[in-house]
Write an enzyme that holds these catalytic residues in place. Structure first.
Site, PDB file in Angstrom:
ATOM      1  N   ASP A 338       0.852  -1.184   0.000  1.00  0.00           N
ATOM      2  CA  ASP A 338       0.000   0.000   0.000  1.00  0.00           C
ATOM      3  C   ASP A 338       0.893   1.241   0.000  1.00  0.00           C
ATOM      4  OD1 ASP A 338      -2.199   1.642  -0.005  1.00  0.00           O
ATOM      5  OD2 ASP A 338      -3.208   0.657   1.658  1.00  0.00           O
ATOM      6  N   GLU A 538     -10.501   7.291   4.118  1.00  0.00           N
ATOM      7  CA  GLU A 538      -9.435   6.828   5.012  1.00  0.00           C
ATOM      8  C   GLU A 538      -9.542   7.507   6.384  1.00  0.00           C
ATOM      9  OE1 GLU A 538      -5.704   5.750   3.278  1.00  0.00           O
ATOM     10  OE2 GLU A 538      -6.420   6.192   1.262  1.00  0.00           O
TER      11      GLU A 538
END
Ligand code: BGC
Ligand code: BGC
Length: 855
Positions: A338, A538
């Protein structure tokens, strides 16, 4: 052991410049309360591969590519190999770079786009795809032509593209309980990706979120692992096609990614990039529920999670990546990291991390630091720190996926059908699939006196700030990363909820009036009020309370006003998670959880309105895929002793009796005492958990009412006005010695994620007398621990007597020594000279363009 969030993690409200901000300490509680982390991580974080499942492997026939793969592997230089395992972000890479460094992949993160334009039109994407492809295929100078892979977050449709079809976010899809529909959604998304030339999506997210305080809860299908095997299979199939079939991974299909492996949805208190302290069995059975199915369906990529398991970053966890995923589960695609997550592995930086490759990562997601990472990785291979066999395995996996997907023969992206058929983006056929998904995702929680379905010949008032607000009905990961900064005008192929209602009543002989404030001239027969959470993605969506908008009763008042006027009220609630809305439920006759439905607002009217003859048009099908909280802190992870208000699986239909008893609107008083993590001083006083102190180092005095004098009069603080009466302070340093003005907390807070996420400390200030000597702003982290940033120059440059704003990246304090996991004072100003400085609104802020960087 469960952490009692009631006592320590509860919310409180503060006013910042007229805005209400909710905050409380997450980290503080994890520090105070004993937890499972007390088990020594090293034992706790060991895996036992033999207890993990062994999925049936997909029928992929590699016989046609084997010799090509071997031949490539034996001919590539080590430089070319290292290039293959690196993925750069479009922000920071050019086709020239690809030609030179032979990078294996590029991505477009949430905030980038072709030509540095996050909102670049679809044709630009295709042009860029060609340019990068051609660079990767340039075999001059003895280099090998290897087609580049372009990855993008198509997580609810091809959601970076203006005009695309936007599906409901996963939480809504989970409520449909319709795997067959998932497959069609995957297929439409893949086809739209191919229109703009991309061949790889970072989806599906198969996080099994346990704590909906997490800002990514809406990316999760369900809190319950039971729906993942079918969902993961269907979505992967829809995106990739059937293993063994001719169009597997090609034609109108793309490469899918199962993410984020593993435990992303299990972090303590739902903290983004946090620590999952589940047992190995729970990791397998809850968080791992979708992986065997995804692998069985032939998923070609798995993305590792930012989070840790038992205190160990997954990106560095060989047991989980290599022993379990690759060896035990037989995953033979490649593992991508990621966004700079490798930099969080112990001993690593964004520019160097042999440990993650050695743990089994095959491709770094290295958006901006890729060049330095390339150099360091090459060196680590040459020195043997990364064994050649490991590099070869990584490259082989990446090339295998490229060969399997026919990329070597596919030609320029723009020549691959259906590339360039821009009318497929948001085509009626695609939007019909999304509209069906909206209809099936709606969960009816209340329907008193059969107010629903509505007759289409009614006079309908459509109110609330979500009524005609397409960005809001889409949430995060929509055109921009956070889904912010866009308007209805950015959605040529979409309908707002209001537009859908207007069309339905027009056809039925009624009328619809849009009135966000709820004002009307002629009394309506019914009001549909559309409201809910504003877009986020997020960690920016992490909350400390599930209470919907504490302290801001504007939506509730609107509902009450309408009800008081005897207008029946239908709430359409837009949100990325279930929330505590007892007052809103009480004030509504009917209440529909609509999640983040995407581009097809019309799907809501389809269900709310009956046919002209009164017969049900579409019934409610949606069932809760997350339990609905009875209190502002109840989650699956921390359920407490009472059952949820509405359990997992709940959802009324028109056949049900839909009345609901009056619900308690009381918020437990303990909910007031926690520490604010994002706001430190506002509305003329320190935020909850903080005090204003002054003093010479070591000896600080707490200033009652945030005014007074300390250090023998060296530092004096009085009230002044910024935006409201006495909402600011004027600090005067006499110059007779060093002194510090600080916002100090009783409990340290953890701002590591905020620092990684490029948040800044921000404050309003007014210089009444410029500093005569150096002045510093520091973040303190306990005794002898601080990171300071010089501010004298900024203060000197500021026009005197005028309010200004300063925003300094948290990273700068970290680089200068602050331990962001243990912040005791997020704001401490010191000087030994003279200075007269006004201060207001000390808080954290997002956005880097107006922030001061570190050098
Ligand atoms: C997210 C991933 C995403 C990636 C690329 C990360 O911050 O965690 O889900 O795929 O960025 O945008
Ligand atoms: C996200 C990316 C996003 C980027 C924006 C990262 O933290 O994961 O997806 O594009 O921030 O700067």
């Amino acid at each position: 052991m469960m952490i009692d969030s009631r006592r320590c993690c509860a919310p409180h409200r503060v006013l910042v410049g007229g805005l209400l901000v909710i905050a409380a300490s997450l980290s503080a509680c994890s520090k105070k309360e004993p937890s499972q982390s007390d088990a020594t991580p090293d034992t706790a974080a060991q895996v036992h591969p033999e207890i993990w499942p062994q999925p049936t492997q997909p029928a992929i026939d590699d016989s046609g590519i084997q010799s090509r793969l071997d031949e490539l592997m034996s001919s590539l230089s080590v430089e070319e190999k290292v290039g293959q395992i690196i993925q750069a972000d479009l922000c920071c890479v050019t086709p020239e770079d690809v030609r030179e460094y032979r990078l294996g992949s590029i991505l477009v993160g949430g905030n980038s786009g072709p030509d540095r334009d996050d909102l670049a039109p679809a044709p630009k994407w295709l042009e860029a795809a060609d340019a990068f492809y051609l660079a990767s295929m340039d075999d001059s100078g003895g280099k090998h032509a290897i087609p580049i892979l372009w990855g993008v977050d198509a997580v609810h449709g091809h959601n970076n593209i203006i005009g695309a079809t936007f599906f409901p976010h996963n939480i809504g899809l989970g409520a449909t309980r319709n795997p067959e529909l998932m497959e069609r959604i995957g297929a439409v998304t893949a086809r739209e990706l191919r229109v703009t030339g991309q061949e790889w999506t970072f989806a599906p997210t198969i996080a099994v979120v346990q704590d909906i305080h997490w800002g990514r809860s809406y990316e999760s299908y369900s809190e319950n692992p039971e729906i993942y095997p079918e969902y993961a299979t269907a979505m992967v199939r829809g995106l990739q096609g059937e293993p063994g079939a001719e169009d597997f991974l090609r034609g109108e299909h793309v490469i899918a990614t199962a993410k984020h492996y593993i435990g992303d949805g299990g972090t303590l208190e739902g903290r983004d990039q946090g620590d999952t302290r589940a047992s190995e069995a729970d990791l397998r059975d809850i968080h791992g529920a979708g992986y065997p199915a995804a692998i069985g369906a032939g998923v070609q990529v798995v993305m590792t999670s930012f989070s840790s398991w038992q205190g160990h970053k997954v990106h560095g966890h060989k047991g989980l990546i290599t022993d379990v995923l690759k060896e035990r589960m037989g995953f033979d695609g490649f593992v991508v990291g990621d966004w700079n997550a490798h930099g969080q592995v112990e001993g690593c930086t964004n520019a160097s991390c042999a440990a993650t490759i050695n743990a089994g990562l095959d491709m770094f997601m290295a958006p901006d630091d890729w060049k330095a990472l390339y150099g360091n990785t090459l060196e680590q291979v040459r020195s043997g720190e990364i064994p050649m066999e490991r590099l070869d395995d990584a490259v082989r996996r990446i090339l295998r996926v490229k060969l399997r997907s026919g990329l070597f023969e596919a030609g320029r992206p723009s020549t691959r059908a259906p590339a360039g058929q821009f009318d497929l983006l948001g085509s009626p056929e695609h939007r019909a699939v999304a509209r069906q998904a909206v209809r099936e995702s709606l969960v009816l929680l209340k329907n008193a006196n059969g107010v629903l379905p509505l007759k289409p010949n009614m006079r309908v008032l459509v109110a609330g700030d979500g009524a005609d607000n397409i960005p809001k009905q889409n949430g995060g990961w929509t055109l921009t990363w956070q889904g912010t900064g866009i308007t209805n005008a950015h959605f040529p192929n979409a309908e707002s909820v209001y537009a859908g209602i207007a069309a339905a009543v027009k056809a039925g002989g009624g009328s619809a009036t849009l009135s966000p404030s709820g004002a009307y001239a002629t009394k309506p027969d019914v009001a549909i009020v559309v409201y809910g959470e504003d877009p986020y993605a997020e960690f920016q969506g992490d909350v400390v309370t599930l209470d919907y908008k504490p302290g801001d009763d504007s939506d509730l008042e609107l509902l009450k006003r309408l009800k008081a006027a005897n207008v029946p009220v239908v709430s359409v609630f837009l949100s990325g998670r279930p929330m505590w809305v007892n007052p809103e439920l009480n004030a509504s006759d009917a209440f529909v959880a609509a999640w983040l439905p995407g581009s097809e607002g019309r799907g809501i009217a389809d269900v709310l309105f009956a046919k002209t003859d009164g017969a049900v048009n579409h019934d409610f099908k949606g069932k809760l895929s997350f339990s609905w909280p009875r209190t502002p802190y109840q989650t699956k992870a921390d359920p407490g002793s009472e059952p949820p208000l509405f359990p997992y699986g709940f959802g009324l239909t028109y056949a049900d009796e839909g009345a609901l008893e009056t619900l308690s609107e009381e918020i437990p008083s303990e909910a007031e005492s926690a520490t604010s993590t994002r706001v430190y001083f506002a509305a003329g006083k320190p935020a909850a958990g903080w005090t204003l102190t002054a003093g010479a180092n070591g000896a600080r005095t707490t200033l009652q009412n945030a005014t007074g004098s300390a250090a023998d009069g060296v530092l004096t603080v009085t009230t002044i006005d910024h935006a409201a009466q006495e909402d600011a302070r004027l600090a005067s340093w006499s110059g007779a010695g060093a002194a510090t003005l600080a916002l100090q907390g009783a409990t340290p807070i953890d701002l590591q994620r905020e620092a990684n996420g490029q948040l800044s400390i921000a404050f309003n200030y007014r210089v009444d007398a410029a500093p005569s000597e150096n002045a510093e702003l520091a973040i303190e982290c306990g005794e002898q621990c601080r990171g300071a940033f010089p501010i004298a120059e900024h203060l000197r440059k500021a026009p005197q007597g005028e309010w200004q704003e300063l925003k300094i990246l948290l990273q700068c304090f970290q680089e200068n020594g602050a331990d962001m996991r243990n912040v005791t004072a997020p704001f401490a100003v010191s000087t030994q000279g003279t200075l007269r400085l006004g201060i207001a609104n000390v808080r954290l802020e997002t956005g880097v363009s107006d922030a001061i960087g570190c050098d």
